[in-house]
Design a protein around this motif. Structure first.
Motif, PDB file in Angstrom:
ATOM      1  N   PHE A  70       0.862  -1.206  -0.043  1.00  0.00           N
ATOM      2  CA  PHE A  70       0.087   0.159   0.001  1.00  0.00           C
ATOM      3  C   PHE A  70       0.964   1.320  -0.078  1.00  0.00           C
ATOM      4  N   GLN A  71       1.964   1.116   0.858  1.00  0.00           N
ATOM      5  CA  GLN A  71       2.925   2.326   0.989  1.00  0.00           C
ATOM      6  C   GLN A  71       3.611   2.640  -0.421  1.00  0.00           C
ATOM      7  N   ASN A  72       3.775   1.374  -1.269  1.00  0.00           N
ATOM      8  CA  ASN A  72       4.595   1.831  -2.431  1.00  0.00           C
ATOM      9  C   ASN A  72       3.868   1.992  -3.689  1.00  0.00           C
ATOM     10  N   ILE A  73       2.373   1.845  -3.404  1.00  0.00           N
ATOM     11  CA  ILE A  73       1.613   2.168  -4.421  1.00  0.00           C
ATOM     12  C   ILE A  73       1.251   3.472  -4.275  1.00  0.00           C
ATOM     13  N   LEU A  96      16.129   6.631  -9.294  1.00  0.00           N
ATOM     14  CA  LEU A  96      16.893   5.916  -8.772  1.00  0.00           C
ATOM     15  C   LEU A  96      16.311   5.049  -7.757  1.00  0.00           C
ATOM     16  N   LYS A  97      16.897   3.843  -7.418  1.00  0.00           N
ATOM     17  CA  LYS A  97      16.245   2.960  -6.255  1.00  0.00           C
ATOM     18  C   LYS A  97      14.687   2.815  -6.155  1.00  0.00           C
ATOM     19  N   GLY A  98      14.206   2.926  -5.182  1.00  0.00           N
ATOM     20  CA  GLY A  98      12.653   3.234  -5.032  1.00  0.00           C
ATOM     21  C   GLY A  98      11.852   2.011  -5.844  1.00  0.00           C
ATOM     22  N   VAL A  99      10.612   2.525  -6.005  1.00  0.00           N
ATOM     23  CA  VAL A  99       9.612   1.194  -6.596  1.00  0.00           C
ATOM     24  C   VAL A  99      10.048   0.883  -7.807  1.00  0.00           C
ATOM     25  N   TYR A 100      10.557   1.576  -8.936  1.00  0.00           N
ATOM     26  CA  TYR A 100      11.170   1.302 -10.154  1.00  0.00           C
ATOM     27  C   TYR A 100      12.237  -0.001 -10.032  1.00  0.00           C
ATOM     28  N   GLY A 107      11.443  -7.918  -8.708  1.00  0.00           N
ATOM     29  CA  GLY A 107      10.305  -8.738  -9.405  1.00  0.00           C
ATOM     30  C   GLY A 107       8.951  -8.056  -8.969  1.00  0.00           C
ATOM     31  N   HIS A 108       8.858  -7.160  -8.003  1.00  0.00           N
ATOM     32  CA  HIS A 108       7.409  -6.887  -7.637  1.00  0.00           C
ATOM     33  C   HIS A 108       7.370  -5.613  -7.053  1.00  0.00           C
ATOM     34  N   LEU A 109       6.203  -4.677  -7.128  1.00  0.00           N
ATOM     35  CA  LEU A 109       6.326  -3.405  -6.640  1.00  0.00           C
ATOM     36  C   LEU A 109       6.448  -3.414  -5.011  1.00  0.00           C
ATOM     37  N   ALA A 110       6.018  -4.520  -4.393  1.00  0.00           N
ATOM     38  CA  ALA A 110       6.257  -4.654  -2.915  1.00  0.00           C
ATOM     39  C   ALA A 110       7.207  -5.569  -2.555  1.00  0.00           C
ATOM     40  N   ALA A 111       8.100  -5.791  -3.274  1.00  0.00           N
ATOM     41  CA  ALA A 111       9.180  -6.594  -2.862  1.00  0.00           C
ATOM     42  C   ALA A 111      10.486  -6.059  -2.155  1.00  0.00           C
ATOM     43  N   ARG A 112      10.532  -4.727  -2.232  1.00  0.00           N
ATOM     44  CA  ARG A 112      11.474  -4.044  -1.470  1.00  0.00           C
ATOM     45  C   ARG A 112      10.760  -2.751  -1.001  1.00  0.00           C
TER      46      ARG A 112
END
Length: 367
Positions: A70-73, A96-100, A107-112
């Motif tokens: 939810f935070q990364n969305i 840089l870094k972050g969601v991309y 491999g996923h938006l919420a994986a980090r």
């Protein structure tokens, strides 16, 4: 570090997961303290190992994973607003870094998990970028730092006690601590999706950036190890380390790269089978307060390729900016004189040094 065994088992096909439930009770606390639950959850699930862990462990990992989702969305939405504005304004930008980074390399938006937005722009477009960021509701968070490589802006987010920060970078290391130029990064960058001005770093330069980022934090959390290991694993030996080290030597960052990768490879030897390290610095594992201080000195002052860069860092450490003094003291900024601030800093440093010495001597005298 309890989770070292778990991380090793996630990347080494010959290793097996720990079996004892008591291990997972200790490991989950450590995982959460370093905010790496999403990485561990995603990696376990991706490799088909999640159900081999205790149920309570899975539940707690999933809870944090969902929170990060939810935070990364939200952060991706804000990131895309900024990138859309920059694309529309014809300002070349690299996230840089972050969601991309999470999507591409984990491999996923919420994986980090991520807590802010980092973008790289060209130095000549700083003013235009700042104006765009301000138009989206961000306000300057800190004073401009001479010889630094980024500036920060923040804005409150509904439902969150912590404001969202966007860091505008024009470099990846402090100016005047290397000879690093950003031109090669821009030259090898490629368009992100259908954009003309929004780019992505090459895999080679992404790895370079992630290593230097880990060095800047002295690898003080497993999240920096995970970033480096995951990029190596994901790229499957497509990084040309010989070429990268040649660039680092030219940039004056070779010691930083060798130190960082030597530590990571020393902790996780299975990396040699993924990507052989051409230059390795031998390090003996030593524990105790005084040895930690030596590691700090090695990191803070001896990680530079030239004597001049080392001298500059010694000076900056001895006479830091007032804001940095209170950051190191972990105290709220105070409007006191610089002399008084320096006194407080050195008093705190002396106390830590004496405590480390006492612990070392007491340990040495025990049978």
């Amino acid at each position: 570090m309890m989770i070292k065994t778990l991380i090793h088992s996630l990347y080494d096909k010959k290793a097996s997961l720990p079996h004892k439930a008591s291990y997972y009770h200790q490991a989950i606390d450590e995982i959460e303290s370093h905010s790496i639950s999403p990485q561990i959850y995603h990696l376990l699930k991706e490799k088909g190992h999640l159900e081999k862990t205790p149920l309570f462990f899975q539940v707690r990992l999933k809870q944090k994973y969902d929170e990060v989702l939810f935070q990364n969305i939200l952060i991706k939405s804000e990131t895309d607003k900024i990138l859309h504005g920059l694309e529309k304004g014809g300002i070349e930008t690299i996230p840089l870094k972050g969601v991309y980074f999470a999507q591409e390399y984990f491999g996923h938006l919420a994986a980090r998990g991520t807590s802010d937005i980092d973008i790289l722009i060209k130095k000549e477009t700083i003013e235009d970028t700042v104006q765009l960021v301000k138009s989206l509701g961000f306000k300057q968070e800190e004073e401009w730092i001479p010889d630094h490589f980024h500036c920060s802006f923040s804005k409150p987010i509904s439902g969150s006690p912590v404001p969202l920060v966007v860091e505008i970078h024009w470099g990846i290391v402090k100016e005047k601590t290397s000879h690093l130029k950003m031109d090669p990064f821009w030259k090898e960058a490629t368009s992100l999706e259908d954009n003309s001005y929004i780019k992505r770093l090459s895999d080679q330069h992404t790895f370079y950036m992630i290593c230097l980022h880990g060095w800047r934090h002295n690898l003080d959390s497993p999240r920096y190890y995970l970033d480096i290991i995951q990029v190596i694993s994901r790229l499957n030996n497509r990084i040309d380390l010989h070429s990268l080290f040649q660039q680092a030597r030219k940039d004056g960052t070779l010691k930083r790269m060798v130190r960082t990768l030597s530590i990571v490879y020393g902790e996780y030897p299975m990396l040699e089978s993924m990507m052989k390290l051409p230059v390795k610095r031998q390090r003996k594992e030593r524990k105790g307060g005084l040895f930690r201080y030596w590691d700090f000195i090695d990191f803070q002052f001896l990680s530079y390729d030239t004597f001049g860069h080392s001298v500059r860092e010694v000076y900056n450490w001895c006479f830091p900016r007032k804001k940095d003094i209170f950051t190191e003291l972990n105290k709220k900024y105070q409007k006191s004189s610089y002399i008084n601030s320096i006194f407080l800093l050195y008093n705190a440093r002396l106390g830590k040094a004496l405590k480390a010495t006492y612990v070392f001597v007491r340990g040495a005298n025990q049978p």
